[in-house]
Design an enzyme around this catalytic site. Structure first.
Site, PDB file in Angstrom:
ATOM      1  N   LEU A   1      11.091 -21.055  -4.829  1.00 41.71           N
ATOM      2  CA  LEU A   1      10.238 -20.068  -4.155  1.00 41.71           C
ATOM      3  C   LEU A   1       8.873 -20.069  -4.829  1.00 41.71           C
ATOM      4  O   LEU A   1       8.781 -20.116  -6.056  1.00 41.71           O
ATOM      5  CB  LEU A   1      10.878 -18.667  -4.273  1.00 41.71           C
ATOM      6  CG  LEU A   1      10.029 -17.475  -3.830  1.00 41.71           C
ATOM      7  CD1 LEU A   1       9.803 -17.517  -2.315  1.00 41.71           C
ATOM      8  CD2 LEU A   1      10.716 -16.144  -4.200  1.00 41.71           C
TER       9      LEU A   1
ATOM     10  N   ASP B   1       0.841  -1.201   0.000  1.00 41.32           N
ATOM     11  CA  ASP B   1       0.000   0.000   0.000  1.00 41.32           C
ATOM     12  C   ASP B   1       0.875   1.250   0.000  1.00 41.32           C
ATOM     13  O   ASP B   1       1.970   1.246   0.562  1.00 41.32           O
ATOM     14  CB  ASP B   1      -0.895  -0.026   1.254  1.00 41.32           C
ATOM     15  CG  ASP B   1      -2.078   0.907   1.125  1.00 41.32           C
ATOM     16  OD1 ASP B   1      -2.279   1.497   0.043  1.00 41.32           O
ATOM     17  OD2 ASP B   1      -2.806   1.070   2.125  1.00 41.32           O
TER      18      ASP B   1
ATOM     19  N   HIS C   1       2.656   3.424  -9.087  1.00 39.51           N
ATOM     20  CA  HIS C   1       2.461   1.987  -9.348  1.00 39.51           C
ATOM     21  C   HIS C   1       3.689   1.398 -10.050  1.00 39.51           C
ATOM     22  O   HIS C   1       4.077   0.269  -9.772  1.00 39.51           O
ATOM     23  CB  HIS C   1       1.200   1.781 -10.193  1.00 39.51           C
ATOM     24  CG  HIS C   1      -0.068   2.166  -9.477  1.00 39.51           C
ATOM     25  ND1 HIS C   1      -0.289   1.832  -8.151  1.00 39.51           N
ATOM     26  CD2 HIS C   1      -1.171   2.855  -9.885  1.00 39.51           C
ATOM     27  CE1 HIS C   1      -1.475   2.300  -7.780  1.00 39.51           C
ATOM     28  NE2 HIS C   1      -2.023   2.937  -8.809  1.00 39.51           N
TER      29      HIS C   1
HETATM   30  C1  FPP Z   1      -1.553   0.380  -3.393  1.00 43.40           C
HETATM   31  O1  FPP Z   1      -1.261   1.667  -3.696  1.00 43.40           O
HETATM   32  C2  FPP Z   1      -1.184  -0.629  -4.331  1.00 43.40           C
HETATM   33  C3  FPP Z   1      -2.020  -1.227  -5.242  1.00 43.40           C
HETATM   34  C4  FPP Z   1      -3.312  -0.713  -5.669  1.00 43.40           C
HETATM   35  C5  FPP Z   1      -1.657  -2.490  -5.802  1.00 43.40           C
HETATM   36  C6  FPP Z   1      -0.795  -2.424  -7.016  1.00 43.40           C
HETATM   37  C7  FPP Z   1       0.545  -2.798  -6.647  1.00 43.40           C
HETATM   38  C8  FPP Z   1       1.560  -2.680  -7.465  1.00 43.40           C
HETATM   39  C9  FPP Z   1       1.454  -2.160  -8.846  1.00 43.40           C
HETATM   40  C10 FPP Z   1       2.851  -3.120  -6.993  1.00 43.40           C
HETATM   41  C11 FPP Z   1       3.445  -4.101  -7.904  1.00 43.40           C
HETATM   42  C12 FPP Z   1       3.041  -5.471  -7.674  1.00 43.40           C
HETATM   43  C13 FPP Z   1       3.377  -6.468  -8.500  1.00 43.40           C
HETATM   44  C14 FPP Z   1       3.007  -7.868  -8.208  1.00 43.40           C
HETATM   45  C15 FPP Z   1       4.125  -6.195  -9.735  1.00 43.40           C
HETATM   46  P1  FPP Z   1      -2.414   2.716  -3.615  1.00 43.40           P
HETATM   47  O2  FPP Z   1      -2.719   3.122  -5.004  1.00 43.40           O
HETATM   48  O3  FPP Z   1      -3.591   2.161  -2.863  1.00 43.40           O
HETATM   49  O4  FPP Z   1      -1.721   3.843  -2.806  1.00 43.40           O
HETATM   50  P2  FPP Z   1      -2.420   5.001  -1.948  1.00 43.40           P
HETATM   51  O5  FPP Z   1      -3.174   4.322  -0.829  1.00 43.40           O
HETATM   52  O6  FPP Z   1      -1.260   5.787  -1.458  1.00 43.40           O
HETATM   53  O7  FPP Z   1      -3.300   5.777  -2.870  1.00 43.40           O
END
Ligand code: FPP
Length: 248
Positions: free
Chosen positions: A134, A22, A39
């Protein structure tokens, strides 16, 4: 003197670490960047972590909460960006996963993903099936309540078809019908960015998980942060509802 990494790995690391990644949006906002840049940086953090865990740590399973069932509610442009990023992440790392003995699994309602992404996922899961170094599970369109609901439906179908009686319905029977069947429950669940909730992640499976919260935003989460989380985990006393010692 031993380094923290040496100490942590000499004690016995958690078998399964699950991560609620997060804070990508806030990371980007703090830099005056669009959320998409957060992201992208988040994907780089995931890449760094998977490499580190595979090579240095001895953790056998990691699960990454990449796209929740509720994330469909975000603006379409962000959803499209995230799904394309995750699709690319899986496709581009496939060779590396195979070379490093990583077995990829995906949990969640894959049928809701774009068809091309479903193909990427199916191909990656099949191609990496022999990996033994893994296990990396990526949660895509995943919700814990939905997972449990689907397991209930599978149970009811088995009962209706005479393969199961109501008396056979046990916690194990339910666990075998969750998306995570075959993967041990997480020992440690980490959530970044200072939030302290499950947000519908691995609800059933986390019944006895140790929880670790850090203010670090996901794109900044480094191998050193993971080592600190494991160090904290190793200081906890896991009793699984029992008592530590039975006094005579
Ligand atoms: C939270 O940030 C994260 C996500 C919505 C998930 C997406 C995660 C990634 C892209 C990381 C990469 C993962 C992989 C497996 C390649 P948010 O947008 O909720 O952040 P905020 O709460 O600060 O708005």
């Amino acid at each position: 003197m031993k380094t923290l990494l040496e100490r942590v790995t000499s004690i016995g690391v958690p078998r399964h670490v699950a991560l609620i990644m997060d804070g990508n949006g806030r990371w980007a906002r703090a830099r005056g960047l669009p959320r998409t840049a957060g992201h992208e940086a988040g994907a780089r953090a995931a890449e760094r972590l998977v490499r580190f865990v595979g090579r240095r740590l001895g953790v056998a399973y990691i699960t990454l909460f990449a796209f929740s069932a509720e994330n469909w509610g975000r603006p379409k442009a962000e959803v499209d960006f995230l799904l394309a990023l995750l699709d690319r992440f899986i496709a581009e790392h496939l060779g590396e996963f195979v070379d490093s003995g990583i077995r990829l699994r995906v949990i969640g309602d894959v049928s809701t993903l774009p068809v091309a992404m479903q193909r990427t996922v199916a191909n990656a899961v099949e191609t990496t099936a022999c990996g033994t170094n893994l296990n990396v599970t990526i949660a895509l369109s995943y919700g814990g309540r939905q997972d449990i609901t689907h397991a209930c439906r599978r149970i009811l179908a088995d009962v209706a078809q005479g393969r199961l009686t109501p008396d056979d319905v046990s916690a194990e029977a339910i666990a075998r019908r969750l998306d995570t069947a075959g993967t041990p429950d997480p020992d440690l669940v980490i959530r970044t960015s200072g939030e302290r909730r499950f947000s519908n992640f691995l609800l059933w499976q986390s019944a006895y998980a140790e929880l670790y919260f850090t203010d670090v935003l996901w794109p900044d989460f480094s191998p050193a942060d993971l080592v600190m989380a494991i160090d904290d985990f190793q200081k906890r006393e896991r009793r699984f509802g029992a008592v530590a010692e039975v006094a005579e």
